[in-house]
Design an enzyme around this catalytic site. Structure first.
Site, PDB file in Angstrom:
ATOM      1  N   ALA A 246       0.920  -1.226  -0.052  1.00 24.11           N
ATOM      2  CA  ALA A 246      -0.145   0.106  -0.046  1.00 24.11           C
ATOM      3  C   ALA A 246       0.852   1.263  -0.053  1.00 24.11           C
ATOM      4  CB  ALA A 246      -0.999   0.292   1.240  1.00 24.11           C
ATOM      5  N   ALA A 247       2.125   1.241  -0.070  1.00 30.25           N
ATOM      6  CA  ALA A 247       2.880   2.461  -0.171  1.00 30.25           C
ATOM      7  C   ALA A 247       2.551   3.025  -1.431  1.00 30.25           C
ATOM      8  CB  ALA A 247       4.529   1.909  -0.229  1.00 30.25           C
ATOM      9  N   ASP A 249      -0.241   3.085  -3.164  1.00 32.23           N
ATOM     10  CA  ASP A 249      -1.632   3.713  -2.894  1.00 32.23           C
ATOM     11  C   ASP A 249      -1.609   4.908  -2.238  1.00 32.23           C
ATOM     12  OD1 ASP A 249      -2.661   1.626  -4.444  1.00 32.23           O
ATOM     13  OD2 ASP A 249      -2.790   0.245  -2.708  1.00 32.23           O
TER      14      ASP A 249
HETATM   15  P1  ATP Z   1       2.579  -0.867  -3.693  1.00 26.48           P
HETATM   16  O1  ATP Z   1       2.225  -1.800  -5.134  1.00 26.48           O
HETATM   17  O2  ATP Z   1       3.101  -1.959  -2.735  1.00 26.48           O
HETATM   18  O3  ATP Z   1       1.478  -0.016  -3.221  1.00 26.48           O
HETATM   19  P2  ATP Z   1       4.157   0.451  -5.927  1.00 26.48           P
HETATM   20  O4  ATP Z   1       5.383  -0.431  -6.399  1.00 26.48           O
HETATM   21  O5  ATP Z   1       2.976   1.041  -6.339  1.00 26.48           O
HETATM   22  O6  ATP Z   1       3.723  -0.113  -4.204  1.00 26.48           O
HETATM   23  P3  ATP Z   1       6.544   1.906  -4.795  1.00 26.48           P
HETATM   24  O7  ATP Z   1       7.100   2.507  -5.624  1.00 26.48           O
HETATM   25  O8  ATP Z   1       7.318   0.677  -4.341  1.00 26.48           O
HETATM   26  O9  ATP Z   1       5.018   1.795  -5.104  1.00 26.48           O
HETATM   27  O10 ATP Z   1       6.415   2.800  -3.637  1.00 26.48           O
HETATM   28  C1  ATP Z   1       5.828   4.176  -3.409  1.00 26.48           C
HETATM   29  C2  ATP Z   1       6.430   5.147  -2.815  1.00 26.48           C
HETATM   30  O11 ATP Z   1       6.595   4.834  -1.392  1.00 26.48           O
HETATM   31  C3  ATP Z   1       7.769   5.570  -3.263  1.00 26.48           C
HETATM   32  O12 ATP Z   1       7.589   6.387  -4.226  1.00 26.48           O
HETATM   33  C4  ATP Z   1       8.491   6.168  -2.112  1.00 26.48           C
HETATM   34  O13 ATP Z   1       8.291   7.345  -1.862  1.00 26.48           O
HETATM   35  C5  ATP Z   1       7.586   5.306  -0.955  1.00 26.48           C
HETATM   36  N1  ATP Z   1       8.634   3.972  -0.491  1.00 26.48           N
HETATM   37  C6  ATP Z   1       8.408   2.795  -0.955  1.00 26.48           C
HETATM   38  N2  ATP Z   1       9.463   2.014  -0.471  1.00 26.48           N
HETATM   39  C7  ATP Z   1       9.970   2.778   0.515  1.00 26.48           C
HETATM   40  C8  ATP Z   1      11.117   2.678   1.553  1.00 26.48           C
HETATM   41  N3  ATP Z   1      11.596   1.523   1.436  1.00 26.48           N
HETATM   42  N4  ATP Z   1      11.562   3.571   2.212  1.00 26.48           N
HETATM   43  C9  ATP Z   1      10.879   4.903   1.965  1.00 26.48           C
HETATM   44  N5  ATP Z   1       9.795   5.239   1.248  1.00 26.48           N
HETATM   45  C10 ATP Z   1       9.508   4.085   0.523  1.00 26.48           C
END
Ligand code: ATP
Length: 300
Positions: A246-247, A249
């Site tokens: 959910a990061a 999202d």
């Molecule tokens: P999900 O599908 O799990 O919701 P996603 O692949 O769509 O994730 P990510 O690019 O992994 O999205 O992460 C979204 C945002 O979350 C990143 O741009 C960053 O700002 C933050 N983030 C992700 N992982 C980390 C981390 N390990 N530490 C700090 N911030 C993070």
């Protein structure tokens, strides 16, 4: 009161199995933990925006079953407007999440989410039209995006996840696209993810999106490419990340929140990175989303 944010998207019951390692094809492994909680990209983004203080309406569908009732109750507790949430003649969507720290491998049965098509969203056009921001993803049929594109008057944000090739006219109708690396590669028809920021930027240019693009890069932050402007890198905040579910999202919801506050795209992406970083410090999907009171001031 009219909702400020409308989320058109999926709602699932997440069955999260913690595993030491993923099974190989044909193999059975034992989980070390089981958790059942509401999820789905639509529900996650809606709750994320509500916890940031926005009045949010959810447009989507659950089934007439225990999972559907549990999701409804949870969203009501979160203060969401549920006039646009239907009970469909199909079971509630289910996501089986194999959680192998710090990432998940997920299989989804869409169930009731499949009824959220063009006609479904058009029937709820009043909600969509009046919203200051509309958030969409790709766990519901493509027609839902077409209906939003035809109806919305506010800021439209499309998180093209999970990765699907989208017709150019559909994605072009959204003001802001927020793909991760893999989703960006899929949108441009590339067979591999971009290896570095130069390749990310080359793919964004190849996309030729008329609006803004913000590519999330996990622990590397995000590349912000405003329409007609120069790219800006927004670093991820350093946190003790335990679960990145959910990061993305929460990033999308906070980006919309920042834009509604009047921030420009880069300021809003910084806010989004702040909120997403906090999300990674707690386990689960909806359960990990920060409330305003969980958030330290930006930059601390
Ligand atoms: P999900 O599908 O799990 O919701 P996603 O692949 O769509 O994730 P990510 O690019 O992994 O999205 O992460 C979204 C945002 O979350 C990143 O741009 C960053 O700002 C933050 N983030 C992700 N992982 C980390 C981390 N390990 N530490 C700090 N911030 C993070």
């Amino acid at each position: 009161m009219t909702p400020e944010v409308v989320v058109v998207g999926s709602l699932n019951m997440d069955l999260r199995l913690t595993v030491d390692r993923l099974p190989r094809s044909g193999e059975t492994v034992s989980a070390t933990g089981l958790a059942r909680s509401p999820g789905g990209k639509g529900a996650n983004q809606a709750v994320a925006a509500a916890r940031l203080g926005r009045r949010v309406a959810m447009v989507g569908a659950v089934g007439d079953d225990d999972d559907g009732r549990a999701i409804r109750r949870r969203l009501a507790v979160e203060g969401l407007v549920l006039d646009g949430l239907a009970t469909a003649d199909r079971p509630t969507g289910v996501a089986v999440v194999l959680w192998e720290q710090p990432e998940s491998t997920i299989v989804i049965e869409p169930g009731a989410n499949a009824v959220v098509d063009e006609a479904f969203v058009t029937e709820r056009a009043d909600l969509v039209r009046d919203a200051a921001a509309v958030l969409c993803q790709c766990e519901t049929p493509l027609g839902a995006l077409r209906a939003v594109a035809a109806t919305a008057t506010g800021t439209t944000v499309l998180n093209p996840a999970p990765a699907v090739p989208l017709p150019a006219d559909v994605r072009a109708a959204f003001r802001v696209l927020v793909p991760n690396r893999f989703e960006l590669a899929t949108l441009v028809g590339a067979s591999t993810e971009p290896a570095d920021e130069d390749e990310v930027l080359a793919m964004v240019r190849a996309l030729d999106h008329p609006g803004d693009v913000v590519v999330t890069l996990g622990a590397d932050g995000a590349l912000v490419v405003p329409a007609g402007g120069a790219p800006v890198t927004v670093p991820a905040e350093r946190v003790d990340a335990v679960d990145t579910t959910a990061a993305g999202d929460s990033f999308c919801a906070a980006l919309a929140d920042g834009l509604l506050h009047g921030g420009d795209l880069v300021e809003s992406a910084r806010w989004a990175a702040h909120v997403a970083a906090s999300t990674t410090t707690r386990h689960g999907a909806v359960d990990s989303l920060p409330r305003a009171t969980d958030l330290a001031p930006e930059g601390t």
